[in-house]
Design a protein around this motif. Structure first.
Motif, PDB file in Angstrom:
ATOM      1  N   HIS A   1       0.848  -1.190   0.000  1.00 47.68           N
ATOM      2  CA  HIS A   1       0.000   0.000   0.000  1.00 47.68           C
ATOM      3  C   HIS A   1       0.883   1.239   0.000  1.00 47.68           C
ATOM      4  CE1 HIS A   1       0.894  -0.656   4.300  1.00 47.68           C
ATOM      5  NE2 HIS A   1       0.790   0.656   4.418  1.00 47.68           N
ATOM      6  N   HIS A   2       0.268   2.371  -0.135  1.00 43.06           N
ATOM      7  CA  HIS A   2       0.983   3.641  -0.015  1.00 43.06           C
ATOM      8  C   HIS A   2       0.230   4.534   0.964  1.00 43.06           C
ATOM      9  CE1 HIS A   2      -1.950   4.451  -3.276  1.00 43.06           C
ATOM     10  NE2 HIS A   2      -2.024   5.643  -2.718  1.00 43.06           N
ATOM     11  N   VAL A   3       0.910   5.557   1.437  1.00 43.23           N
ATOM     12  CA  VAL A   3       0.302   6.491   2.378  1.00 43.23           C
ATOM     13  C   VAL A   3      -0.089   7.747   1.620  1.00 43.23           C
ATOM     14  CG1 VAL A   3       0.652   7.876   4.448  1.00 43.23           C
ATOM     15  CG2 VAL A   3       1.639   5.585   4.302  1.00 43.23           C
ATOM     16  N   SER A   4      -1.356   8.065   1.662  1.00 47.87           N
ATOM     17  CA  SER A   4      -1.869   9.228   0.946  1.00 47.87           C
ATOM     18  C   SER A   4      -2.671  10.096   1.903  1.00 47.87           C
ATOM     19  CB  SER A   4      -2.760   8.774  -0.228  1.00 47.87           C
ATOM     20  OG  SER A   4      -3.295   9.879  -0.911  1.00 47.87           O
ATOM     21  N   ASN A   5      -2.114  11.236   2.237  1.00 48.18           N
ATOM     22  CA  ASN A   5      -2.778  12.232   3.076  1.00 48.18           C
ATOM     23  C   ASN A   5      -2.798  13.565   2.346  1.00 48.18           C
ATOM     24  OD1 ASN A   5      -3.093  10.408   5.273  1.00 48.18           O
ATOM     25  ND2 ASN A   5      -0.957  10.775   5.872  1.00 48.18           N
TER      26      ASN A   5
ATOM     27  N   SER B   1       3.321   9.007  -0.115  1.00 43.94           N
ATOM     28  CA  SER B   1       4.508   8.175   0.018  1.00 43.94           C
ATOM     29  C   SER B   1       4.227   6.824  -0.610  1.00 43.94           C
ATOM     30  CB  SER B   1       4.877   7.991   1.497  1.00 43.94           C
ATOM     31  OG  SER B   1       5.935   7.072   1.631  1.00 43.94           O
ATOM     32  N   HIS B   2       5.120   6.381  -1.479  1.00 49.35           N
ATOM     33  CA  HIS B   2       4.958   5.097  -2.157  1.00 49.35           C
ATOM     34  C   HIS B   2       6.285   4.363  -2.119  1.00 49.35           C
ATOM     35  CE1 HIS B   2       3.483   2.691  -5.913  1.00 49.35           C
ATOM     36  NE2 HIS B   2       3.469   1.986  -4.801  1.00 49.35           N
ATOM     37  N   ARG B   3       6.288   3.186  -1.513  1.00 44.02           N
ATOM     38  CA  ARG B   3       7.515   2.415  -1.393  1.00 44.02           C
ATOM     39  C   ARG B   3       7.796   1.657  -2.686  1.00 44.02           C
ATOM     40  NH1 ARG B   3       8.354  -0.310   4.169  1.00 44.02           N
ATOM     41  NH2 ARG B   3      10.578   0.087   4.341  1.00 44.02           N
ATOM     42  N   LYS B   4       9.050   1.661  -3.108  1.00 45.33           N
ATOM     43  CA  LYS B   4       9.463   0.930  -4.297  1.00 45.33           C
ATOM     44  C   LYS B   4      10.687   0.081  -3.962  1.00 45.33           C
ATOM     45  CE  LYS B   4       7.798   4.353  -7.644  1.00 45.33           C
ATOM     46  NZ  LYS B   4       8.150   5.217  -8.802  1.00 45.33           N
ATOM     47  N   GLY B   5      10.938  -0.922  -4.792  1.00 42.26           N
ATOM     48  CA  GLY B   5      12.084  -1.788  -4.560  1.00 42.26           C
ATOM     49  C   GLY B   5      12.854  -2.070  -5.840  1.00 42.26           C
ATOM     50  N   GLU B   6      14.170  -2.196  -5.708  1.00 45.84           N
ATOM     51  CA  GLU B   6      15.034  -2.539  -6.840  1.00 45.84           C
ATOM     52  C   GLU B   6      16.041  -3.584  -6.385  1.00 45.84           C
ATOM     53  OE1 GLU B   6      16.830   1.160  -7.920  1.00 45.84           O
ATOM     54  OE2 GLU B   6      15.177   1.749  -9.254  1.00 45.84           O
ATOM     55  N   PHE B   7      16.364  -4.508  -7.257  1.00 45.90           N
ATOM     56  CA  PHE B   7      17.370  -5.529  -6.941  1.00 45.90           C
ATOM     57  C   PHE B   7      18.773  -4.987  -7.167  1.00 45.90           C
ATOM     58  CE2 PHE B   7      13.693  -8.292  -7.859  1.00 45.90           C
ATOM     59  CZ  PHE B   7      13.724  -9.099  -6.733  1.00 45.90           C
ATOM     60  N   TRP B   8      19.634  -5.252  -6.203  1.00 45.90           N
ATOM     61  CA  TRP B   8      21.049  -4.910  -6.323  1.00 45.90           C
ATOM     62  C   TRP B   8      21.866  -6.168  -6.070  1.00 45.90           C
ATOM     63  CZ3 TRP B   8      23.795   0.187  -5.665  1.00 45.90           C
ATOM     64  CH2 TRP B   8      23.005   1.240  -6.141  1.00 45.90           C
TER      65      TRP B   8
ATOM     66  N   TRP C   1       4.868   1.098   8.101  1.00 48.99           N
ATOM     67  CA  TRP C   1       3.824   2.124   7.989  1.00 48.99           C
ATOM     68  C   TRP C   1       3.627   2.540   6.533  1.00 48.99           C
ATOM     69  CZ3 TRP C   1       0.447   4.310  11.400  1.00 48.99           C
ATOM     70  CH2 TRP C   1      -0.200   5.476  10.985  1.00 48.99           C
ATOM     71  N   TYR C   2       4.726   2.615   5.786  1.00 46.54           N
ATOM     72  CA  TYR C   2       4.664   3.086   4.404  1.00 46.54           C
ATOM     73  C   TYR C   2       4.493   1.948   3.399  1.00 46.54           C
ATOM     74  CZ  TYR C   2       6.193   7.434   6.492  1.00 46.54           C
ATOM     75  OH  TYR C   2       6.264   8.563   7.281  1.00 46.54           O
ATOM     76  N   GLY C   3       4.109   0.778   3.889  1.00 45.14           N
ATOM     77  CA  GLY C   3       3.853  -0.339   2.998  1.00 45.14           C
ATOM     78  C   GLY C   3       4.851  -1.457   3.187  1.00 45.14           C
ATOM     79  N   ASN C   4       4.397  -2.686   3.014  1.00 41.46           N
ATOM     80  CA  ASN C   4       5.276  -3.854   3.039  1.00 41.46           C
ATOM     81  C   ASN C   4       5.731  -4.168   1.620  1.00 41.46           C
ATOM     82  OD1 ASN C   4       3.286  -4.957   5.613  1.00 41.46           O
ATOM     83  ND2 ASN C   4       5.492  -4.977   5.830  1.00 41.46           N
TER      84      ASN C   4
END
Length: 315
Positions: free
Chosen positions: A24-28, A33-40, A114-117
């Protein structure tokens, strides 16, 4: 090897698109806030330094190799080569477990959920067998993509007829959730709320008569014990009818004894109510599986109807 043998034995090397996505993301107001992921790998982005390891043991399975490469935007490609041939079903099951286990491991580094799993999502529709093929054999690849566009009419009447209660939020959380178990839990809460309503008590027969309750209350007991016993005796659930029978009677009372779904008209009976209750009780058990036909064809319309009743009647 002919086509029948190839389809039966499967292959050894498979690839599937994967993504790191947020739950999920936090929208107020004024904040998003939107969590993103990248492989390293090796302190470099996968695009510059692809991940590849040979002779790896993963979840009890021997792999000749496993690799992750960058495709575009947030899409990566997971490639696994098995030590022995695997069917598509076996590969799909294995990669599904890998995605879940990897997501669980990710939780250790996500101290602030809080900002997403962040979880690993396997795009199983892109799963392909890329095993080397013997000369002269026939190899078939096929996939189907289905998309639809729903027309959503808007007018003044629609907005003026909107209703909202805290239960509305619970129902919509079920709509938002991508997981069948989560959907089931959220939507079944609406039915559980129906079961608590005092206006339905008259539909059922109390387990004990007033005289029997009085006799029990008159027993020589401690104040605490007597209070607990009276709470049990006076609870709405303490009736001669079982829970499936009571749920069915409530649904029939508010006009949900028959529902409409994509299959047509459907009559709700005690067996259906018993099955729904059993799924609710088992949903947290290891290995429990949700009957998705009942989830979407039965519980979803029942929850909608129950919500309409509750929104109309109020608390």
């Amino acid at each position: 090897m002919n086509l029948a043998e190839e389809l039966e034995t499967g292959g050894t090397k498979f690839e599937a698109p994967i993504r790191l996505v947020s739950s999920h993301h936090v929208s107020n107001p004024g904040f998003l806030s939107h969590r993103k992921g990248e492989f390293w790998f090796g302190r470099q982005h996968i695009a510059q330094n692809p991940f590849h390891e040979a002779d790896v043991h993963v979840l009890g399975v021997d792999l000749k190799s496993i690799s992750i490469t960058y495709v575009h935007q947030d899409v990566f490609l997971l490639t696994v080569e098995f030590a022995v041939s695997r069917s598509f079903d076996q590969v799909e099951e294995f990669l599904g477990k890998v995605a879940e286990a990897f997501s669980s491991a990710l939780a250790r580094s996500q101290q602030d959920a809080w900002y997403g799993n962040l979880v690993l999502k396997l795009d199983v529709e892109g799963l392909r067998d890329v095993s080397p093929k013997l000369a002269g054999t026939l190899h078939i690849e096929a996939s189907v993509q289905l998309s639809s566009i729903d027309t959503v009419p808007v007018d003044r009447r629609i907005f003026e007829n909107l209703r909202w209660t805290p239960l509305t939020s619970i129902f919509v959380e079920g709509m938002r959730s991508p997981q069948a178990k989560s959907k089931f839990l959220f939507w079944f809460v609406i039915l559980e709320e129906l079961e608590k309503r005092v206006e339905f008590l008259r539909l059922f027969t109390p387990l004990l008569s007033k005289e029997e309750k009085s006799q029990i209350s008159a027993m020589s007991l401690s104040k605490e014990a007597k209070s607990r016993i009276e709470n049990v005796l006076n609870a709405p659930t303490t009736t001669r009818e079982g829970r499936p029978e009571k749920l069915l009677r409530i649904l029939q009372h508010i006009g949900l004894g028959e529902i409409s779904n994509s299959d047509g008209k459907f009559t709700v009976d005690e067996a259906v109510c018993r099955s729904l209750i059993k799924q609710r009780n088992n949903v947290a058990h290891l290995g429990a599986v949700i009957d998705e036909h009942q989830l979407y064809r039965v519980l979803f319309p029942l929850a909608q109807g129950a919500l309409r009743y509750l929104e109309k009647e109020g608390p």
